[in-house]
Design an enzyme around this catalytic site. Structure first.
Site, mmCIF file in Angstrom:
data_model
loop_
_atom_site.group_PDB
_atom_site.id
_atom_site.type_symbol
_atom_site.label_atom_id
_atom_site.label_comp_id
_atom_site.label_asym_id
_atom_site.label_seq_id
_atom_site.Cartn_x
_atom_site.Cartn_y
_atom_site.Cartn_z
ATOM 1 N N ALA A 47 0.804 -1.226 0.000
ATOM 2 C CA ALA A 47 0.000 0.000 0.000
ATOM 3 C C ALA A 47 0.836 1.274 0.000
ATOM 4 C CB ALA A 47 -0.921 -0.005 1.220
ATOM 5 N N SER A 48 2.106 1.178 0.411
ATOM 6 C CA SER A 48 2.889 2.415 0.470
ATOM 7 C C SER A 48 3.625 2.661 -0.849
ATOM 8 C CB SER A 48 3.899 2.325 1.618
ATOM 9 O OG SER A 48 4.754 1.224 1.381
ATOM 10 N N LEU A 211 -6.932 -4.669 -21.294
ATOM 11 C CA LEU A 211 -8.230 -5.357 -21.431
ATOM 12 C C LEU A 211 -9.356 -4.573 -20.765
ATOM 13 C CD1 LEU A 211 -7.226 -9.085 -20.907
ATOM 14 C CD2 LEU A 211 -7.768 -7.910 -23.038
ATOM 15 N N ASP A 266 7.511 -5.295 -21.439
ATOM 16 C CA ASP A 266 6.714 -4.254 -20.791
ATOM 17 C C ASP A 266 5.376 -4.021 -21.502
ATOM 18 O OD1 ASP A 266 6.500 -2.256 -18.750
ATOM 19 O OD2 ASP A 266 6.874 -0.713 -20.260
ATOM 20 N N HIS A 271 0.213 -6.307 -23.540
ATOM 21 C CA HIS A 271 -0.852 -5.435 -24.044
ATOM 22 C C HIS A 271 -1.127 -5.667 -25.545
ATOM 23 C CE1 HIS A 271 -0.310 -3.721 -20.213
ATOM 24 N NE2 HIS A 271 0.547 -2.768 -20.510
ATOM 25 N N TYR A 409 -12.700 4.536 -37.180
ATOM 26 C CA TYR A 409 -12.964 5.128 -38.485
ATOM 27 C C TYR A 409 -12.528 4.192 -39.596
ATOM 28 C CZ TYR A 409 -8.097 6.872 -38.256
ATOM 29 O OH TYR A 409 -6.736 6.987 -38.129
ATOM 30 N N ARG A 495 9.910 9.205 -35.161
ATOM 31 C CA ARG A 495 8.961 8.105 -35.416
ATOM 32 C C ARG A 495 9.565 6.739 -35.111
ATOM 33 N NH1 ARG A 495 7.443 6.969 -40.338
ATOM 34 N NH2 ARG A 495 5.485 6.082 -39.625
HETATM 35 C C1 BG6 Z 1 2.317 -0.271 -18.582
HETATM 36 C C2 BG6 Z 1 3.775 -0.212 -18.932
HETATM 37 O O1 BG6 Z 1 1.888 -1.600 -18.503
HETATM 38 O O2 BG6 Z 1 1.558 0.411 -19.561
HETATM 39 C C3 BG6 Z 1 4.239 1.221 -19.088
HETATM 40 O O3 BG6 Z 1 4.523 -0.849 -17.914
HETATM 41 C C4 BG6 Z 1 3.344 1.962 -20.053
HETATM 42 O O4 BG6 Z 1 5.592 1.286 -19.534
HETATM 43 C C5 BG6 Z 1 1.877 1.775 -19.664
HETATM 44 O O5 BG6 Z 1 3.687 3.341 -19.992
HETATM 45 C C6 BG6 Z 1 0.956 2.390 -20.693
HETATM 46 O O6 BG6 Z 1 -0.357 2.391 -20.206
HETATM 47 P P1 BG6 Z 1 -1.425 3.447 -20.744
HETATM 48 O O7 BG6 Z 1 -2.700 3.011 -20.141
HETATM 49 O O8 BG6 Z 1 -0.962 4.798 -20.281
HETATM 50 O O9 BG6 Z 1 -1.398 3.349 -22.233
#
Ligand code: BG6
Length: 522
Positions: A47-48, A211, A266, A271, A409, A495
């Protein structure tokens, strides 16, 4: 797999909550939709720490503020530091976004908060925590949720103590965990085996916060709720799929953590791969969480392991003409080793060898310190066969913009309006900010934590999905690390490496540069 999730909060409550997100006040008027006033205790372990103060406490507060939580919910923080609730509150305050009109409610929230200081390696301390929780749980039923906002080093130990000393005795226990789920296939498997020896899969909620994002959740609705996309969603019509994540800032002092993991672990392996599986999976038999997750796993199983030829890796360097942080490269971050070869940018081409997708490149692209903030899915259709417009017809694209500014779009060709008979690129545009002006868009964590209260695992990662994800990426990650592959330098704010554009071009993604979607003025 047992198809009955561990739930006492009902489907109706979930539906009502979904509705209420449109208008939180409806929920307030109708009161709680969970089982009467059954006590629910939400324990934040760690929590901290940073995650707790920046994400967990603000999310709990917003849910509480909007009356979305069961009416008898209390919050416990647990960590090593000796803190008072007042001190915890001060740490969190700047992230809570409290409006002047919400002050009274905010006070109520903190009154329901408690803090217990204890070690992560002491069973005794967890027994004491348990006694404290027991004392609150009057009545015949009481549920517990544990959020593990902890460093991986104490993870195994703490979960053993939860199992042995802190499980709810009069209701369900749910465990919420977040990446890193290991570093590779082997370590992730160890962790999964460890967790499986303590908890049932229905008790575990592995967060991938993508998600919880509106447009990621919308993928299923777009695909399976519309007749027009289904027949073209395949190798006959689609040339390539590009899934991008771009951030305009570097590691911002988080380099110490980042350097251990790199952008593939990461962002890409979790993601972006989650998005890919929702774009590419077959239609599930129902929207039951396990039907959906079965399809997600199945499509991942058709993807072969990545090798170094499938990727472009980059690392940002400072921009001497930039301002502030932009002047600094990744290696200037004091928490990063000067000789680090950790990629901050990666593009990977994945192939799904099934009947629907064979030959269609799925390009995953992510990077830090780039020219803009953007996450999107770009489905590029093939050239029109039998061209009668002398090459003027450019490819259609369906773009699902995850952030910022949610939008869907379709890029298409249109007759230039007016006297001429010419073609031009334009779009059919569903920009949420203008179409859904008054809808409150909850944060990803708000949705996900609420799902845990309701017992819905639809938007959480199942252990077999995780192991497939690691199978795809582990050989590549090991190769990069063993051979210390040098990433291509790219300038902060650019880019990314030009080699990445070349890789896209080689993989049937055409970039024309002649069209830019402009977000409609809101
Ligand atoms: C996290 C990563 O899972 O997602 C970060 O560890 C990244 O490096 C972040 O910045 C991005 O999340 P969002 O919701 O800001 O796109």
């Amino acid at each position: 797999m047992d198809r009955k999730p561990d739930r006492r909060g009902t489907e109706e409550s979930l539906a009502l909550i979904r509705m209420s997100l449109k208008s939180p006040s409806t929920m307030a008027e109708s009161g709680s939709h969970f089982e009467g006033s059954v006590p629910h205790i939400f324990v934040t372990l760690g929590a901290s720490g940073d995650l707790a103060k920046k994400k967990i406490y603000p999310t709990l507060w917003w849910l509480f503020r909007d009356n979305l939580l069961p009416s008898n919910t209390t919050f416990y923080g647990y960590a090593r530091s000796k803190l008072t609730v007042e001190e915890l509150r001060n740490k969190c305050h700047q992230y809570m976004k409290v409006k002047p009109t919400e002050e009274a409610r905010y006070e109520e929230f903190w009154k329901l908060n408690h803090y217990v200081s204890g070690n992560y390696d002491s069973r005794r301390d967890f027994e004491l925590l348990n006694q404290t929780l027991n004392a609150r749980e009057t009545g015949p039923v009481a549920h517990r949720l544990f959020y593990l906002a902890l460093p991986p080093s104490v993870f195994e130990q703490v979960t053993v103590f939860i199992r042995n000393a802190c499980m709810a005795e009069k209701g369900w226990t749910r465990i919420i965990i977040e990446k890193p789920f290991g570093r590779d296939a082997e370590t992730s498997k160890q962790l999964s085996t460890h967790l499986a020896s303590l908890f049932k899969e229905e008790q575990m909620y592995r967060i991938d916060h993508y998600l919880g994002k509106e447009m990621v959740q919308n993928l299923m609705a777009l695909r399976f709720g519309n007749r027009i996309f289904g027949p073209t969603w395949n190798r006959e019509c689609i040339s390539s799929v590009l899934i991008s994540f771009k951030e305009p800032f570097g590691t911002q002092g988080r380099g110490g953590y980042f350097d251990q993991f790199g952008i593939i672990r990461d962002v890409m392996q979790n993601h972006l791969l989650q998005i890919l599986s929702l774009v590419a999976m077959e239609k599930p038999a129902s929207v039951h969480p396990d039907d959906i997750r079965n399809e997600k796993v199945k499509v991942l199983r058709f993807i072969s392991e990545l090798s170094i030829e499938d990727v472009v890796l980059g690392q940002y360097v400072g921009d001497p003409s930039g301002e502030g942080e932009a002047k600094l490269g990744y290696l200037d971050d004091k928490t990063v080793d000067r000789s680090s070869t950790t990629p901050t940018y990666a593009l990977a081409v994945l192939k799904i060898k099934n009947e629907r997708w064979d030959g269609v490149p799925f390009i995953l692209r992510c990077g830090k310190a780039l020219n803009e903030r953007k996450a999107e899915v770009r489905i590029q259709y093939q050239d029109v066969p039998g061209d009668i417009f002398h090459g003027k017809a450019k490819r259609n694209e369906l773009v699902i913009r995850v952030q910022p500014g949610e939008a869907v779009y379709v890029k298409l060709m249109n007759k230039t309006p007016g006297m001429t008979f010419d073609l031009e690129e334009t779009e059919l545009d569903l920009t949420y900010g203008s179409r859904y002006k008054d809808v409150k868009m909850p944060d990803a964590y708000e949705r996900l934590l609420l799902d845990v209260f309701c017992g819905s695992q639809m938007h959480f990662v199942r252990s077999d999905e995780l192991s497939e994800a690691w199978r795809i990426f582990t050989p590549l990650l090991h190769y990069i690390e063993e051979h210390k592959i040098k990433p291509i330098p790219y300038v902060y704010g650019s880019r990314g490496p030009k080699e990445a554009d070349e890789m896209c071009a080689k993989n049937n993604f055409k970039y024309y540069g002649s069209y830019k979607w402009v977000q409609p003025s809101l």
